[in-house]
Motif scaffolding. Sequence first.
Motif, PDB file in Angstrom:
ATOM      1  N   SER A 238       0.856  -1.181   0.000  1.00 46.05           N
ATOM      2  CA  SER A 238       0.000   0.000   0.000  1.00 46.05           C
ATOM      3  C   SER A 238       0.889   1.226   0.000  1.00 46.05           C
ATOM      4  CB  SER A 238      -0.875  -0.002   1.245  1.00 46.05           C
ATOM      5  OG  SER A 238      -1.367   1.303   1.484  1.00 46.05           O
ATOM      6  N   HIS A 239       0.628   2.153  -0.897  1.00 38.27           N
ATOM      7  CA  HIS A 239       1.470   3.341  -0.976  1.00 38.27           C
ATOM      8  C   HIS A 239       1.297   4.270   0.199  1.00 38.27           C
ATOM      9  CE1 HIS A 239       2.276   2.668  -5.410  1.00 38.27           C
ATOM     10  NE2 HIS A 239       3.436   2.712  -4.799  1.00 38.27           N
ATOM     11  N   TRP A 240       0.356   3.992   1.084  1.00 41.43           N
ATOM     12  CA  TRP A 240       0.206   4.813   2.277  1.00 41.43           C
ATOM     13  C   TRP A 240       1.231   4.441   3.346  1.00 41.43           C
ATOM     14  CZ3 TRP A 240      -2.185   9.212   2.362  1.00 41.43           C
ATOM     15  CH2 TRP A 240      -3.290   9.434   1.532  1.00 41.43           C
ATOM     16  N   GLY A 241       2.166   3.526   3.031  1.00 39.68           N
ATOM     17  CA  GLY A 241       3.288   3.332   3.937  1.00 39.68           C
ATOM     18  C   GLY A 241       3.417   1.964   4.560  1.00 39.68           C
ATOM     19  N   LEU A 340       7.069   0.552   4.423  1.00 41.42           N
ATOM     20  CA  LEU A 340       7.160   0.542   2.956  1.00 41.42           C
ATOM     21  C   LEU A 340       8.539   0.924   2.457  1.00 41.42           C
ATOM     22  CD1 LEU A 340       5.422   0.247   0.392  1.00 41.42           C
ATOM     23  CD2 LEU A 340       5.124   2.696   0.455  1.00 41.42           C
ATOM     24  N   SER A 341       9.204   1.870   3.129  1.00 41.48           N
ATOM     25  CA  SER A 341      10.470   2.370   2.595  1.00 41.48           C
ATOM     26  C   SER A 341      11.570   1.324   2.629  1.00 41.48           C
ATOM     27  CB  SER A 341      10.918   3.610   3.354  1.00 41.48           C
ATOM     28  OG  SER A 341      10.916   3.339   4.730  1.00 41.48           O
ATOM     29  N   LEU A 344      10.143  -0.939  -1.001  1.00 44.70           N
ATOM     30  CA  LEU A 344       9.713  -0.417  -2.300  1.00 44.70           C
ATOM     31  C   LEU A 344      10.664   0.683  -2.727  1.00 44.70           C
ATOM     32  CD1 LEU A 344       7.328  -0.846  -4.266  1.00 44.70           C
ATOM     33  CD2 LEU A 344       6.271   1.144  -3.269  1.00 44.70           C
ATOM     34  N   ARG A 406      -7.374  -4.755  -7.435  1.00 42.63           N
ATOM     35  CA  ARG A 406      -5.919  -4.651  -7.371  1.00 42.63           C
ATOM     36  C   ARG A 406      -5.295  -5.806  -8.131  1.00 42.63           C
ATOM     37  NH1 ARG A 406      -4.848  -2.654  -1.232  1.00 42.63           N
ATOM     38  NH2 ARG A 406      -6.774  -1.482  -1.093  1.00 42.63           N
TER      39      ARG A 406
ATOM     40  N   ILE B   6      10.755   4.484  -1.573  1.00 38.56           N
ATOM     41  CA  ILE B   6       9.500   5.218  -1.683  1.00 38.56           C
ATOM     42  C   ILE B   6       8.828   5.218  -0.320  1.00 38.56           C
ATOM     43  CG2 ILE B   6       7.222   5.216  -2.750  1.00 38.56           C
ATOM     44  CD1 ILE B   6       8.403   3.911  -5.132  1.00 38.56           C
ATOM     45  N   THR B   7       8.438   6.374   0.138  1.00 39.75           N
ATOM     46  CA  THR B   7       7.711   6.430   1.412  1.00 39.75           C
ATOM     47  C   THR B   7       6.357   7.078   1.163  1.00 39.75           C
ATOM     48  OG1 THR B   7       8.815   8.509   1.827  1.00 39.75           O
ATOM     49  CG2 THR B   7       9.704   6.591   2.932  1.00 39.75           C
ATOM     50  N   SER B   8       5.548   7.020   2.197  1.00 43.20           N
ATOM     51  CA  SER B   8       4.217   7.598   2.095  1.00 43.20           C
ATOM     52  C   SER B   8       4.340   9.122   2.016  1.00 43.20           C
ATOM     53  CB  SER B   8       3.428   7.172   3.328  1.00 43.20           C
ATOM     54  OG  SER B   8       2.541   8.170   3.694  1.00 43.20           O
ATOM     55  N   ILE B  10       2.690  11.334   3.502  1.00 44.07           N
ATOM     56  CA  ILE B  10       2.547  11.916   4.850  1.00 44.07           C
ATOM     57  C   ILE B  10       3.219  10.949   5.815  1.00 44.07           C
ATOM     58  CG2 ILE B  10       0.866  12.643   6.578  1.00 44.07           C
ATOM     59  CD1 ILE B  10      -1.123  12.854   4.252  1.00 44.07           C
ATOM     60  N   VAL B  12       3.976   8.350   8.480  1.00 48.56           N
ATOM     61  CA  VAL B  12       3.008   7.393   9.037  1.00 48.56           C
ATOM     62  C   VAL B  12       2.704   7.701  10.494  1.00 48.56           C
ATOM     63  CG1 VAL B  12       2.589   4.950   9.421  1.00 48.56           C
ATOM     64  CG2 VAL B  12       3.813   5.669   7.420  1.00 48.56           C
ATOM     65  N   TYR B  15      -0.486   9.831  11.263  1.00 47.47           N
ATOM     66  CA  TYR B  15      -1.849   9.438  10.921  1.00 47.47           C
ATOM     67  C   TYR B  15      -2.843   9.591  12.074  1.00 47.47           C
ATOM     68  CZ  TYR B  15      -0.343   7.446   6.434  1.00 47.47           C
ATOM     69  OH  TYR B  15       0.140   7.271   5.177  1.00 47.47           O
ATOM     70  N   LEU B  66     -10.618   8.843   6.187  1.00 47.68           N
ATOM     71  CA  LEU B  66      -9.496   8.165   5.513  1.00 47.68           C
ATOM     72  C   LEU B  66      -8.345   7.953   6.488  1.00 47.68           C
ATOM     73  CD1 LEU B  66      -7.840   7.208   3.014  1.00 47.68           C
ATOM     74  CD2 LEU B  66      -7.134   9.562   2.753  1.00 47.68           C
ATOM     75  N   PHE B  67      -7.966   9.033   7.213  1.00 51.33           N
ATOM     76  CA  PHE B  67      -6.846   8.884   8.128  1.00 51.33           C
ATOM     77  C   PHE B  67      -7.191   7.978   9.297  1.00 51.33           C
ATOM     78  CE2 PHE B  67      -3.870  11.172   5.976  1.00 51.33           C
ATOM     79  CZ  PHE B  67      -4.305  12.428   5.592  1.00 51.33           C
ATOM     80  N   LEU B  70      -6.510   4.542   8.027  1.00 45.06           N
ATOM     81  CA  LEU B  70      -5.068   4.273   7.945  1.00 45.06           C
ATOM     82  C   LEU B  70      -4.457   4.092   9.331  1.00 45.06           C
ATOM     83  CD1 LEU B  70      -3.995   6.790   5.173  1.00 45.06           C
ATOM     84  CD2 LEU B  70      -4.125   4.327   5.001  1.00 45.06           C
ATOM     85  N   VAL B  74      -5.932  -0.388   8.600  1.00 44.61           N
ATOM     86  CA  VAL B  74      -6.518  -0.810   7.324  1.00 44.61           C
ATOM     87  C   VAL B  74      -5.869   0.072   6.267  1.00 44.61           C
ATOM     88  CG1 VAL B  74      -8.640  -1.002   6.001  1.00 44.61           C
ATOM     89  CG2 VAL B  74      -8.677  -1.343   8.461  1.00 44.61           C
ATOM     90  N   TYR B  75      -4.761  -0.400   5.702  1.00 46.49           N
ATOM     91  CA  TYR B  75      -4.054   0.446   4.745  1.00 46.49           C
ATOM     92  C   TYR B  75      -4.738   0.338   3.397  1.00 46.49           C
ATOM     93  CZ  TYR B  75      -0.329   1.670   7.862  1.00 46.49           C
ATOM     94  OH  TYR B  75       0.395   2.193   8.896  1.00 46.49           O
ATOM     95  N   VAL B  76      -5.643   1.254   3.127  1.00 44.87           N
ATOM     96  CA  VAL B  76      -6.468   1.187   1.924  1.00 44.87           C
ATOM     97  C   VAL B  76      -5.686   1.616   0.687  1.00 44.87           C
ATOM     98  CG1 VAL B  76      -8.597   1.500   3.172  1.00 44.87           C
ATOM     99  CG2 VAL B  76      -7.319   3.482   2.417  1.00 44.87           C
TER     100      VAL B  76
END
Lengths: 563, 76
Positions: A238-241, A340-341, A344, A406, B6-8, B10, B12, B15, B66-67, B70, B74-76
């Motif tokens: 997930s790109h949210w981390g 994630l870092s 990825l 996905r 690659i990081t998010s 924002i 983490v 959140y 959303l936050f 997260l 639940v990492y959507v």
Amino acid sequence: MKKNSSVVVDLLLLLLAITVLATPAFSDLVLSKVERRIDVTSQIARVTKTLKVVNSGSESVSEFTLTFPKFLGNNLAYLSVSHSEGKGKAKRSLANLSVKEAHPKGMPDSISFYSVSLPKPLSKGDTLTLEVVAAFTNVLQPFPEKITQRDIHLVMLQESAQYLSPYVVESQSLSIKLPNARIESYSKLENTKVQGSEIKYGPYKNLAQYSYAPIVVHFESKAAFAVAEKLVREIEVSHWGNVQVTEHYNLVHRGAQLKGEFSRLEYQDRPNPQGVSAFRHLLARLPPRAHSIYYRDDIGNISTSQMQSDSKKTELLIEPRFPLFGGWKTFFTIGYGLPLSDFLFASEGKRFLDISFGSPMIDLVTEKLIVQVVLPEGSKDISVTTPFAVKQSHEIKYSHLDIAGRPVVVLEKNNVVPDHNQKIQVLATLQEVQNIIQKCLAAHDKLEASLRDLSRTGDIQTCKAARKSTDSLLKDLSKELRPLLASLQSFPSASQISPKVEELVAKERELQEKLMAKHTTVVEGYEKKSSGRDIENRIASQQQKIIALRQEVDDLLEFIDEI
Amino acid sequence: MAATPITSPIPVAMYPTLSVVTLAIGLVITAFFFIYEATSSRKNRSLGKELAAAAVASVFLGFGSLFLLLASGVYV
């Protein structure tokens, strides 16, 4: 007993087949020294062979053939060949060589062949040292096959004391490392010694091609014969981390089956607990910074687990709901999240995921491994590279807040051992090291350019200024290099690459020093206003060394590039 | 060809804080909307104010949920 005798009959038939057949047209390589070490302390038999190959023929050879008897070849889970240089402590291993299964014509069916392509063709009279690592599953047969709760777990290994090879072997030795427990019996050939828990066969000298001497070792094994019949590993990115890994295990104990009943009283009796053949704990090595770890099954959460984490790994010790005896099965799910870092990366406009392939449990054999990599919605141009063959397919998964679903890449592989777990993570760091070395070489070029300018214009001050700036630049670059080298050392799979990289760095440093020395001599020469020829003579020898070193550095860079 | 991790977008760790703050602001504006509806009469109420409050509140509540998802794993 029947299984045992049928395998022995197989071996005798093999011998017969080999002696009857005419020797094929294999090249005239001679193995001058073969050392084999078989490690059977766990349920996986790991064979490490060091072969010294001498080309005694007249043509140069670019291929080498490895053979295994078929009953071993069928159970071969992992094979890697590398070649090393140097002797004793100065041994350095170079890269892995590509190995392919081969089926040469006219060969008996009872031998498996693997063809190794050598890095450089071996010319007449040259020697080469090859290191082969092979891992076999299912070759430690439990014997007796059914035991009661009180009996110890005895297994049997069948091998050949003489190395089966299509080339003539001049000298060879075999050493089998057994677990630190009882040795029930072993075949006694000539030159057999037992030292503690190691059995040594050899050295045997001057054996013909395809010589084979079957031996049987019967010993007690305390290792956990845990085999995952099916392991489904889902890696959700997930790109949210977060990278979420969920693993579903179907575990079975593949050692000697339990016959009779299980008595909990005897199992828990102190001071003599009965039930040595069972195992209770499983250890999993997860990547560092793993969080939100859960261990559950269909009934609910399983609380018998412990976690210990440090900066290099996270160790999870789990205990299933009951001890596993031979033939017993259990199933459970382990899940954990990873930052994630760590996994990825972006390079050249593409993103790639660098993650380990197999199960994180140590010494677990997986019969059927299914890895599902779930990528974020809208991912396109998906490609997978693995260091070994896997079966790929694509699927779609509908999850939270999804519209189009996905994309999922499904990788399947049978017979996976922990040796398959390592190699995928090295690529990212290597690129950085290469970049820094390229920058160093660019700085060297600048120095040379400044020298040429000096010879044209005679301006000493600008030359000195150029020298100062390149000095500071090179110092900065070497500072950047140090942490990268340290992290490269920490990767176990980089054990072959990291000596090469260190060599590269050392050579570059030498080159740097020589260039600086040459620069100083030339500048001094100009200050003293000595003639051009004087200066040339002084730097002639240095110049030669510099050219040779530069060539070596370029070669090493190319070599690392190919990896 | 350097590989950058690659990081998010924002961090983490932020959140939970972000979710609480945005949800709180969204709820406050929702409360303002309700109070406005309760205290104004048919003649006095203004459609512009209602729409503006509703739009801003929905934006904040949307990001807040959303936050919240997260932050709860639940990492959507």
